[in-house]
Design an enzyme around this catalytic site. Structure first.
Site, PDB file in Angstrom:
ATOM      1  N   GLY A  11     -33.021 -17.862 -13.733  1.00  0.00           N
ATOM      2  CA  GLY A  11     -32.770 -17.668 -12.311  1.00  0.00           C
ATOM      3  C   GLY A  11     -34.050 -17.328 -11.562  1.00  0.00           C
ATOM      4  CB  THR A 137     -34.808 -10.573 -14.696  1.00  0.00           C
ATOM      5  OG1 THR A 137     -33.397 -10.466 -14.488  1.00  0.00           O
ATOM      6  CG2 THR A 137     -35.328  -9.257 -15.247  1.00  0.00           C
ATOM      7  CG  ASP A 139     -29.577  -9.559 -13.798  1.00  0.00           C
ATOM      8  OD1 ASP A 139     -29.202  -9.578 -12.612  1.00  0.00           O
ATOM      9  OD2 ASP A 139     -29.169 -10.368 -14.651  1.00  0.00           O
ATOM     10  CG  MET A 183     -26.921 -11.950  -8.444  1.00  0.00           C
ATOM     11  SD  MET A 183     -28.318 -13.090  -8.523  1.00  0.00           S
ATOM     12  CE  MET A 183     -27.603 -14.361  -9.554  1.00  0.00           C
ATOM     13  N   GLY A 184     -25.909  -8.935 -11.564  1.00  0.00           N
ATOM     14  CA  GLY A 184     -26.035  -7.941 -12.619  1.00  0.00           C
ATOM     15  C   GLY A 184     -24.937  -8.140 -13.647  1.00  0.00           C
ATOM     16  NE  ARG A 185     -25.301 -11.986 -18.967  1.00  0.00           N
ATOM     17  CZ  ARG A 185     -26.463 -12.630 -18.745  1.00  0.00           C
ATOM     18  NH1 ARG A 185     -26.534 -13.544 -17.809  1.00  0.00           N
ATOM     19  NH2 ARG A 185     -27.535 -12.341 -19.453  1.00  0.00           N
ATOM     20  CD  GLU A 235     -23.652 -11.604 -11.679  1.00  0.00           C
ATOM     21  OE1 GLU A 235     -23.262 -12.556 -10.969  1.00  0.00           O
ATOM     22  OE2 GLU A 235     -24.700 -11.636 -12.347  1.00  0.00           O
ATOM     23  NE  ARG A 287     -27.063 -19.841  -7.257  1.00  0.00           N
ATOM     24  CZ  ARG A 287     -27.282 -21.018  -7.813  1.00  0.00           C
ATOM     25  NH1 ARG A 287     -28.097 -21.873  -7.241  1.00  0.00           N
ATOM     26  NH2 ARG A 287     -26.684 -21.348  -8.939  1.00  0.00           N
TER      27      ARG A 287
END
Length: 404
Positions: A11, A137, A139, A183-185, A235, A287
């Site tokens: 990403g 990243t 994240d 974002m942040g899996r 997320e 995004r």
């Protein structure tokens, strides 16, 4: 002298091109390599021999490259698997065809694993080839760094959007909930950073298993006390059994990672279904947080640039391979309330396949936000803005190399 190759993967971020610009400019100032090639579309395009000569970029090109969002070389989600010697041999063929001795790979966790795998394979099969990692990243989940390039700018825009939408939300008297998704899996750094503004009522992070009833109880309490509830969620928020709140967890991105998106909508709907309020607003930052070059952090852009310079400089040592450059916070300066970055290098194996979670001791119970220590961590990273070159009222950008 031989040539070098730079590629980007995963990403994009708001400053990933600043690291690319740093490598190119470093070689102009100290030409360790005859030419600097860019690999288009990451390792996937590089394997196809899709290269672009970056050696002669002008000063204007480099200036605009630093403020151009997304990946100017193009990116990919291609997994270079250990044991797949065909890909390894093909990459060496491409490097040999262009007299390339060294590859710089700008990416996240999986990209650093690629650096590690390539360097390990090359020791026994292509000892003249070197592979060096430059992290990025939004994240912020890489170890062993203090923070990752791309995260401070994403945090900055997340805070700006949080504050702006909170003011918009508070303008109405109608009963509704507001849920912002970022974002942040696997890690909640970006969601947690939104609390810097003081606008977040409840915070949902991947580090804490989601308890529906306990969460709804807090939502009810907020509405009973203030008539409002502004929620921020990662997320990757999930239940104790590992199931994501997101409705989009069925697919994967090619790295066996769930493709997420929809946690905020799920939270909004459960609040409405519980009868707490009749309606809700969902804002998906997604995004926008990683491509907002108009909200770059000057700390972020400067450090991304300097990591590109550092990677190039360290590559003067012919033994420097399988390494990743990174940023650590100067603890002595931090103790005096100051921020100062220290740059270091460590084996790629220390960066790959690990997740740096948001610290449990910085998470307040009952979804109430973050501890003061976390605020002290975030604040220096988002301060300051670089000078932005404008064109027609918007930030000027270069034409991406993969689109030329």
């Amino acid at each position: 002298m031989a040539n070098c190759l730079v590629a980007q993967s995963g990403g994009p971020t708001a400053v990933i091109n600043s690291s690319l610009a740093g490598v190119v400019r470093a070689n102009q100032l100290n030409p360790l390599y005859d030419r600097v090639f860019g690999g288009l579309y990451g390792i996937e395009g590089t394997l196809d021999g899709k290269l672009y000569d970056l050696t002669g970029l002008t000063g204007r090109d480099i200036e605009l490259l630093q403020q151009t969002p997304s990946s100017a070389l193009g990116t990919c989600r291609y997994k270079l698997k250990r044991g797949n010697d065909a890909d390894y041999h093909r990459l060496v063929e491409v490097m040999d065809a262009h007299d390339i001795s060294t590859m710089f790979y700008i990416g996240g966790n999986d990209s650093m694993d690629t650096v590690d795998a390539l360097a390990e394979w090359a020791r026994g099969n292509a000892p003249g080839k070197r592979f060096i990692g430059i992290p990025k990243t939004v994240d912020n989940d890489l170890v062993p760094v203090d923070h990752c390039p791309g995260f401070p700018s994403a945090a900055k825009v997340a805070c700006e959007i949080t504050h702006a939408t909170r003011l918009d939300y508070d303008a109405y008297t109608r009963p509704e909930v507001f849920v912002l998704e970022v974002m942040g899996r696997d890690a909640g750094w970006l969601a947690a950073s939104c609390c810097v503004t003081g606008d977040v009522d409840l915070l949902v992070l991947p580090e804490v298993d989601f308890d529906r009833e306990a969460f709804l109880a807090e939502v009810r309490r907020k509405f009973n006390e203030t008539g409002k509830c502004y929620i921020v969620t990662s997320e990757g928020a999930h239940y104790a059994d590992g199931a994501y709140l997101s409705a989009g967890n069925a697919a994967d991105d090619g790295f066996a990672h769930a493709v997420l998106g929809g946690a905020a909508a799920t939270i909004k709907q459960m609040i409405v279904d519980a009868g707490i309020v009749p309606r809700g607003i969902v804002q998906d930052l997604s995004r926008a947080a990683r491509s907002s070059n108009f909200a770059q952090s000057i700390v972020d852009r400067t450090e991304a640039w300097e990591l590109g310079l550092s990677a190039h400089m360290r590559s003067a040592d012919p033994a420097f391979t399988g390494q990743v450059v990174g940023v650590r916070r100067d603890e002595a300066a931090a103790a005096e309330g100051l921020y100062n970055a220290k740059f270091f290098a460590a084996p790629a194996s220390e960066f790959a396949n690990f997740v740096r979670h948001f610290p449990a001791e910085w998470i307040l119970p009952d979804y109430q936000g973050i501890a003061p220590e976390a605020l002290d961590y975030f604040r220096p990273l988002i301060k300051g803005e670089p000078r932005v070159v404008m064109d027609g009222g918007i930030p000027a950008t270069i034409v991406p190399f993969n689109r030329r």
